[in-house]
Design an enzyme around this catalytic site. Structure first.
Site, short mmCIF file in Angstrom:
data_model
loop_
_atom_site.label_atom_id
_atom_site.label_comp_id
_atom_site.label_asym_id
_atom_site.label_seq_id
_atom_site.Cartn_x
_atom_site.Cartn_y
_atom_site.Cartn_z
N ARG A 1 0.85 -1.20 0.00
CA ARG A 1 0.00 0.00 0.00
C ARG A 1 0.88 1.25 0.00
O ARG A 1 1.89 1.32 0.70
CB ARG A 1 -0.91 0.02 1.23
CG ARG A 1 -2.14 -0.83 1.08
CD ARG A 1 -3.10 -0.70 2.24
NE ARG A 1 -2.53 -1.20 3.46
CZ ARG A 1 -1.94 -0.48 4.39
NH1 ARG A 1 -1.86 0.85 4.25
NH2 ARG A 1 -1.45 -1.03 5.47
N ARG B 1 2.25 -4.68 17.70
CA ARG B 1 3.57 -5.25 17.97
C ARG B 1 4.28 -4.35 18.95
O ARG B 1 4.73 -3.27 18.58
CB ARG B 1 4.40 -5.31 16.68
CG ARG B 1 3.99 -6.37 15.74
CD ARG B 1 4.83 -6.33 14.48
NE ARG B 1 4.28 -7.27 13.54
CZ ARG B 1 4.70 -8.52 13.38
NH1 ARG B 1 5.74 -8.95 14.05
NH2 ARG B 1 4.12 -9.33 12.53
N LYS C 1 -9.85 -1.74 1.22
CA LYS C 1 -9.45 -0.64 2.10
C LYS C 1 -10.17 0.67 1.72
O LYS C 1 -10.57 1.44 2.58
CB LYS C 1 -7.94 -0.43 2.03
CG LYS C 1 -7.15 -1.67 2.37
CD LYS C 1 -7.44 -2.15 3.77
CE LYS C 1 -6.59 -3.34 4.13
NZ LYS C 1 -6.89 -3.83 5.47
N GLU D 1 -1.43 -20.98 20.99
CA GLU D 1 -1.41 -20.74 22.45
C GLU D 1 -2.17 -19.46 22.81
O GLU D 1 -2.53 -19.27 23.97
CB GLU D 1 0.04 -20.65 22.98
CG GLU D 1 0.90 -21.86 22.68
CD GLU D 1 0.44 -23.14 23.39
OE1 GLU D 1 -0.64 -23.12 24.01
OE2 GLU D 1 1.15 -24.15 23.27
N HIS E 1 -11.20 -2.00 11.02
CA HIS E 1 -10.13 -2.89 10.54
C HIS E 1 -10.01 -4.03 11.55
O HIS E 1 -9.06 -4.08 12.33
CB HIS E 1 -8.84 -2.06 10.46
CG HIS E 1 -7.72 -2.75 9.74
ND1 HIS E 1 -6.40 -2.46 9.99
CD2 HIS E 1 -7.72 -3.69 8.77
CE1 HIS E 1 -5.63 -3.20 9.21
NE2 HIS E 1 -6.40 -3.94 8.46
N ARG F 1 1.41 -12.12 -0.94
CA ARG F 1 0.04 -12.36 -0.49
C ARG F 1 -0.57 -13.61 -1.09
O ARG F 1 -0.18 -14.04 -2.17
CB ARG F 1 -0.84 -11.16 -0.93
CG ARG F 1 -0.43 -9.84 -0.31
CD ARG F 1 -0.92 -9.74 1.10
NE ARG F 1 -0.50 -8.54 1.78
CZ ARG F 1 -1.24 -7.92 2.70
NH1 ARG F 1 -2.41 -8.39 3.04
NH2 ARG F 1 -0.77 -6.85 3.31
N ASP G 1 -10.31 -9.40 8.34
CA ASP G 1 -9.72 -8.07 8.11
C ASP G 1 -10.66 -6.89 8.37
O ASP G 1 -10.21 -5.86 8.82
CB ASP G 1 -9.20 -7.99 6.67
CG ASP G 1 -8.23 -6.83 6.45
OD1 ASP G 1 -7.39 -6.59 7.34
OD2 ASP G 1 -8.32 -6.16 5.41
N TYR H 1 -1.17 -3.16 -7.09
CA TYR H 1 -1.13 -3.92 -5.83
C TYR H 1 -2.52 -3.90 -5.16
O TYR H 1 -3.18 -2.86 -5.09
CB TYR H 1 -0.07 -3.32 -4.89
CG TYR H 1 -0.19 -3.90 -3.50
CD1 TYR H 1 0.25 -5.19 -3.24
CD2 TYR H 1 -0.81 -3.19 -2.48
CE1 TYR H 1 0.10 -5.75 -1.98
CE2 TYR H 1 -0.98 -3.75 -1.23
CZ TYR H 1 -0.52 -5.03 -0.98
OH TYR H 1 -0.70 -5.59 0.25
N ASN I 1 5.84 -8.78 1.90
CA ASN I 1 4.40 -8.49 1.83
C ASN I 1 3.74 -9.30 0.71
O ASN I 1 2.75 -8.88 0.14
CB ASN I 1 4.17 -6.99 1.60
CG ASN I 1 2.70 -6.60 1.78
OD1 ASN I 1 2.01 -7.13 2.66
ND2 ASN I 1 2.19 -5.69 0.94
N CYS J 1 -0.04 -7.94 11.45
CA CYS J 1 0.26 -8.22 12.86
C CYS J 1 -0.46 -9.48 13.34
O CYS J 1 -0.66 -9.67 14.54
CB CYS J 1 -0.14 -7.05 13.75
SG CYS J 1 0.97 -5.66 13.64
N THR K 1 -5.09 -12.57 10.51
CA THR K 1 -5.54 -13.81 9.85
C THR K 1 -5.24 -15.01 10.75
O THR K 1 -6.06 -15.92 10.88
CB THR K 1 -4.88 -13.95 8.47
OG1 THR K 1 -5.13 -12.74 7.73
CG2 THR K 1 -5.43 -15.12 7.69
N ASN K 2 -4.08 -14.99 11.40
CA ASN K 2 -3.73 -16.11 12.29
C ASN K 2 -4.72 -16.22 13.45
O ASN K 2 -5.14 -17.31 13.83
CB ASN K 2 -2.31 -15.94 12.85
CG ASN K 2 -1.26 -16.13 11.77
OD1 ASN K 2 -1.55 -16.66 10.70
ND2 ASN K 2 -0.05 -15.68 12.04
N SER L 1 -1.89 -3.68 10.16
CA SER L 1 -1.65 -4.60 9.05
C SER L 1 -0.45 -5.50 9.35
O SER L 1 0.55 -5.05 9.89
CB SER L 1 -1.35 -3.80 7.78
OG SER L 1 -2.40 -2.90 7.55
N GLY M 1 -4.02 -3.73 -2.21
CA GLY M 1 -4.51 -2.72 -1.27
C GLY M 1 -4.77 -1.37 -1.92
O GLY M 1 -5.53 -0.55 -1.40
C1 OXD Z 1 -3.59 -4.46 5.07
C2 OXD Z 1 -4.24 -5.59 4.38
O1 OXD Z 1 -2.64 -3.89 4.54
O2 OXD Z 1 -5.20 -6.15 4.94
O3 OXD Z 1 -4.03 -4.13 6.18
O4 OXD Z 1 -3.86 -5.93 3.26
MN MN Z 2 -5.80 -5.17 6.75
#
Ligand code: OXD
Ligand code: MN
Length: 641
Positions: free
Chosen positions: A108, A451, A257, A548, A277, A420, A324, A248, A418, A301, A304-305, A299, A250
């Site tokens: 982005r 973070r 976004k 965990e 977000h 994807r 997201d 790209y 980055n 961080c 998705t996990n 973003s 984003g």
């Molecule tokens: C971001 C994304 O950059 O979700 O936040 O792609």
């Molecule tokens: Mn995002």
């Protein structure tokens, strides 16, 4: 009237698409879809808008996306012919493709992203602002003839289930077939959306061009874009999006976004709801009780996990609603209801593995698009940390060059940090049964995170909605590769919305406060939390993270039931000693203590930094946020005596 570029009536659509096949400029052209053309005719405003754009951009051809499988196959053929994508080994990853972007078009572009409100004050200090008329002049220059030699795809799309009262419709015109196929994964596109629009339905007009006209006889490149002139522009008052120069995701998949966050945040402010977000997950305890949690992280961080987490504690289950974006509104029952307006995942590949996120790995086993990852010798994908060692044989890096572990020192990573994956939401093996429910799911907890190598404990809870909104406004995080710029630098990222808020961030804080204040029954509102998986000592993470993190979710779940498992500190409530379930966890008690410690002296420095930051909002900083900062300072000072 429209003869310069032909088109739009069903007859014309057919003729011009056919013409394109024989103009030699195009390598391959789509067969026309007469039904689409007719449908566009039903909506005079949309038709006029499309005609105007095609004429001004001097598109060679126009194709209205129907959303059919056959059309998608044709688009993929176009992308293969132009070298933009290549098919991966179908035996290893059926119906999946790899794209390599221009090396300068990988993230982005926040410096080139603008909120062009009439009044600069309405964009606020966190957004780039240019006077709308000045910006329109610039855009006129950029977009005049920008689609010469290219097809303009018209993508009607719905954010949220098609036809649902909370869903919103956008129409994106783009000269990128990559965008057209990606939008088909990320949103609901095509004829059913036009059917809902009918003769006069409202849509957000979204304009995208890669900014690389193809002159007659010129040779195209696999990833045309314009790295010199880029502009991702939002006009909040007229609810328009104009994006130039970048392919790209984003910057170019405008439903995500640009619409679902920047423009939707403005609509949400005006209508009294929240466009955030945030991931949304469902969590079920061993007794079968289920709750939903929404969580905002900057973003890359780990949203998705977390959204697809596989709990390590026995009997607990997590299901994914979205990874997201969340649109949230207080429902008729008084609970905060959330929907995921997207239809696909656009996740960061590096770091994703069977160890860190098995459900994401299963979601991308087939029908997936990969961008800027490496290709293995046998035609599959690879990225850093997908496996401990890279697969044997020479890989092809994201730059299209031969790559081995030995060459990494000189050539850099195999996959761009980055890089994807893009895959349909329904492919997630733990997709929540209610992910598509137009009523939305009731949210019991809102979680913020970032973070933070120091200071911020593993988890803490806000005292109430206003305090929770303050915690959201105070989020800071180390910068990641999701946006261009220096990595690892700590920056304020309120509500993880810094790059995505379509108006003055101070007013946005005020909007959060007012949504809570207006709720009729505060007891039905979610509780707020802050988590930090990234605390470090001597460069090593103290908390194992990933599955965990279910231990922290369990504590949050217990707190939403008001269970007595917390102790008060100056910053909020943290797990009482022994209350966080660490059964079977290999983390020493002294490390656990460190993870949950609250150091008043360190927090007083944080308060000072926040005070400086909040000053940038001037009068737009709401009193409630300032009051929370003052109260925090008082509590910290008392605790440090
Ligand atoms: C971001 C994304 O950059 O979700 O936040 O792609
Ligand atoms: Mn995002």
């Amino acid at each position: 009237m429209f003869s310069a570029v032909g088109l739009i009536t069903s007859k014309n659509l057919h003729r011009t698409a056919y013409t394109a096949t024989i103009t030699a400029r195009r390598l391959y052209a789509l067969p026309a879809n007469a039904i689409n053309g007719a449908a566009l005719n039903k909506h005079p405003k949309l038709k006029q808008w499309v005609e105007d754009k095609a004429k001004f951009f001097k598109a060679d051809n126009v194709h209205v996306i129907s959303g059919t499988e056959a059309e998608n196959k044709d688009l993929i053929k176009i992308l293969e012919k132009s070298g933009t994508i290549e098919q991966l080994n179908p035996k290893l990853r059926p119906n999946s493709f790899l794209a390599r972007t221009d090396p300068k078009d990988v993230a982005r572009a926040e410096d080139s992203t603008f909120i062009c409100s009439k009044d600069k004050k309405d964009a606020g200090p966190t957004n780039n602002w240019v006077n709308p008329s000045e910006m329109r002049q610039r855009l006129d220059k950029l977009f005049a003839g920008t689609m010469r030699g290219r097809t303009m795809y018209v993508i009607p799309y719905s954010m949220g289930p098609i036809g649902s009262p909370i869903s919103r419709i956008g129409v994106e015109v783009t000269d990128s077939p990559y965008v057209a196929v990606s939008m088909r994964i990320m949103t609901r596109v095509g004829q059913p959306v036009l059917d809902v629009l009918g003769a006069n339905g409202e849509f957000v007009p979204c304009v995208h061009s890669i900014g690389a006209p193809l002159e007659a006889g010129a040779k195209d490149v696999p990833w045309p874009c314009n790295t010199k002139e880029r502009a991702i522009v939002h006009f909040p008052e007229t609810r328009e999006i104009w994006s130039f120069g970048s392919g790209y995701g984003g910057n170019s998949l405008l439903g995500k976004k640009c619409f679902a966050l920047r423009i939707a945040s403005v609509i949400a402010r005006d209508e009294g709801w929240l466009a955030e977000h945030m991931l949304i997950l469902g969590i079920t305890d061993p007794k079968g009780n289920k709750k939903y949690i929404a969580a905002a992280f900057p973003s890359a961080c780990g949203k998705t996990n977390l959204a697809m987490l596989q709990p390590t504690i026995p009997g607990w289950k997590v299901e994914c609603v979205g990874d997201d974006i969340a649109w949230m509104k207080i429902g008729a029952d008084g609970t905060l209801r959330a929907i995921n307006p997207e239809n696909g995942f656009f996740g960061v590949a590096p770091g994703t593995s069977m160890k860190t996120n098995p459900n994401a790995m299963r979601s991308i086993e087939k029908n997936a698009f990969f961008t800027n990852v490496a290709k293995t010798a046998d035609g599959d994908v690879w990225w850093e940390e997908l496996s401990k060692e890279p697969p044997t044989g020479t890989l092809t890096s994201w730059l299209g060059k031969p790559w081995t572990a030995a060459s990494a020192k000189t050539d850099g990573p195999a996959a761009h940090p980055n890089s994807r994956f893009t895959a349909p939401t329904v492919q997630c093996p733990i997709i929540d049964p209610k992910w598509n429910d137009p009523e939305g799911v009731p949210i019991s907890a809102i979680v913020f995170g970032g973070r933070r190598p120091n200071l911020v404990p593993l988890v803490y809870e806000a005292n109430n909605w206003q305090h929770g909104s303050f915690i959201g406004s105070a989020v800071s995080s180390e910068k990641t590769a999701a946006a261009e710029g220096d990595l690892g630098v700590l920056r304020h990222d309120p509500f993880a919305m810094l790059p995505f808020c379509g108006y003055n961030m101070g007013d946005y804080f005020g909007h959060w406060l007012s949504v809570g204040a207006k709720a009729k029954d505060a007891s039905k509102l979610p509780k707020f939390f802050h988590v930090n998986w990234f605390r470090q000592e001597n460069g090593k993470f103290l908390w194992p993270g990933f599955g965990e993190n279910s231990r922290v979710l369990k504590w949050i779940f217990q707190r939403t039931n008001n269970e007595n498992v917390a102790r008060q500190t100056p910053i909020g409530l943290v797990p009482a000693e022994g209350a966080l379930d660490t059964t079977g966890l290999d983390v020493k008690p002294e490390v656990m203590k460190k993870l949950l410690e609250v150091n008043p002296a360190g927090w007083l420095n944080e308060v000072a930094a926040l005070r400086k930051y909040y000053a940038t909002f001037g009068e737009a900083l709401p009193k409630g946020i300032k009051a929370e900062l003052d109260a925090l300072e008082t509590r910290l000072k008392a605790a440090s005596k």
